[in-house]
Design a protein around this motif. Sequence first.
Motif, mmCIF file in Angstrom:
data_model
loop_
_atom_site.group_PDB
_atom_site.id
_atom_site.type_symbol
_atom_site.label_atom_id
_atom_site.label_comp_id
_atom_site.label_asym_id
_atom_site.label_seq_id
_atom_site.Cartn_x
_atom_site.Cartn_y
_atom_site.Cartn_z
ATOM 1 N N ARG B 46 0.838 -1.105 -0.274
ATOM 2 C CA ARG B 46 -0.208 0.106 0.201
ATOM 3 C C ARG B 46 0.714 1.500 -0.312
ATOM 4 N NH1 ARG B 46 -5.520 -0.267 3.177
ATOM 5 N NH2 ARG B 46 -5.535 1.316 1.906
ATOM 6 N N ASN B 48 0.796 5.113 -1.460
ATOM 7 C CA ASN B 48 0.106 6.610 -2.267
ATOM 8 C C ASN B 48 0.900 7.101 -3.960
ATOM 9 O OD1 ASN B 48 -1.285 9.049 -3.727
ATOM 10 N ND2 ASN B 48 0.078 10.266 -2.069
ATOM 11 N N ASN B 50 0.070 8.760 -6.172
ATOM 12 C CA ASN B 50 0.810 10.106 -6.463
ATOM 13 C C ASN B 50 1.673 10.879 -6.430
ATOM 14 O OD1 ASN B 50 -2.169 10.513 -8.179
ATOM 15 N ND2 ASN B 50 -3.200 10.700 -5.942
ATOM 16 N N ASP B 51 2.704 9.824 -5.038
ATOM 17 C CA ASP B 51 3.813 9.934 -4.423
ATOM 18 C C ASP B 51 4.920 9.579 -5.694
ATOM 19 O OD1 ASP B 51 6.128 10.320 -4.107
ATOM 20 O OD2 ASP B 51 5.449 10.019 -1.853
ATOM 21 N N ASP B 87 -5.019 2.631 -3.780
ATOM 22 C CA ASP B 87 -3.698 2.503 -2.913
ATOM 23 C C ASP B 87 -3.682 1.318 -2.803
ATOM 24 O OD1 ASP B 87 -5.845 2.075 -1.135
ATOM 25 O OD2 ASP B 87 -5.148 3.970 0.156
ATOM 26 N N SER B 113 6.172 7.416 3.387
ATOM 27 C CA SER B 113 4.695 6.285 3.982
ATOM 28 C C SER B 113 4.359 5.024 3.057
ATOM 29 C CB SER B 113 3.573 7.403 4.199
ATOM 30 O OG SER B 113 2.339 6.633 4.752
ATOM 31 N N ASN B 114 3.398 3.860 3.770
ATOM 32 C CA ASN B 114 3.634 2.711 3.301
ATOM 33 C C ASN B 114 3.208 1.598 3.882
ATOM 34 O OD1 ASN B 114 6.163 0.284 2.744
ATOM 35 N ND2 ASN B 114 6.804 2.026 3.396
#
Lengths: 117, 205
Positions: B46, B48, B50-51, B87, B113-114
């Motif tokens: 998981r 983002n 868009n990052d 995501d 973040s993941n």
Amino acid sequence: MLYIECPWCGFRDDEEFHYGGEAHIQRPTDPNELNDEEFSEYLYLKSNPKGVILERWLHSRGCRRWFNVLRNTVTNEITEIYPIDTLPNSKEGTEYYGQNWRRKSSVEKTIKPREYK
Amino acid sequence: MVDVSPNKKENEGISPLDSLIKLSGGPQDGGICLKEHRHTGKLVLRGNPNDSRFTKLVYRVLGNKLPLTPNTFVQNKQQTTIWLGPDEWLINCFPGDESTIENNLNNSLSKISNSVTNVSDNSTIIQISGSKARTVIMKGCSIDIHPRTFQPGQAVQSNLALALIVLWQIDQKPTYNILVRSSFSSYLWQWLLDAGAEFGIHIEK
Ligand SMILES: [Zn+2]
């Protein structure tokens, strides 16, 4: 059977979805500020209109994402589907949101308005 | 995913389907061919999309772009990466490879973040192929898998005979992979035997 368009996966049978009740019910920032009557208004009172309603659905057997739906409870016609963190865009949906009794409820008077995108 | 794993670990351990697959064989020209992909490694990633740092670093580890289009997957020699949500992705790899991929992802994504979760033992994969494979799946699934709308490269999460599955099409034979909870796998296997009986079934070990 309803045929619902998940914003991510597209049209799927309603057996893949779970109903999540009325949309846009804001949680009181500090429940202790409310008396019992006001808190029960938040917790128990749900709109049950004959006609359009804004509600939440979950694509539970698919992508497992929540989204909002504008549905007519008489015809089951779904006229708007929009992301969970936004307000409706259509004229019908905007009107329903603005005129809903909840906007004037004591709960919503005690909280900071939720910020929608 | 390549049919024959280079890794012996596929034949280690037990599967809920073991007792059912003892009965392998059957007509080579059967309408469907069933096979279990045993003990493949499965990770849920998981992050983002868009990052661009996230997508670039994942690209470096996996060697292919993350599928960002809903209901699609990409595969290369190492693994298959399936879109599960905006995501969320499922990475299916050879048995035993999952720890390496998990570590590589954790190391390269340490500042972003993941989440990477090993879910290998949660489910198993049943492969169904043959001229009647589509007809058999259509008996228990409301997804339109007609070639007009469903092609190799596409994947869906839905119900098959009421069992929660991820279904993806490998080739035009057609060959499909069905990911199903281990605890539902013997039920689904027997449902497939029942649904496929009229066409003749070949079971590959
Ligand atoms: Zn969905």
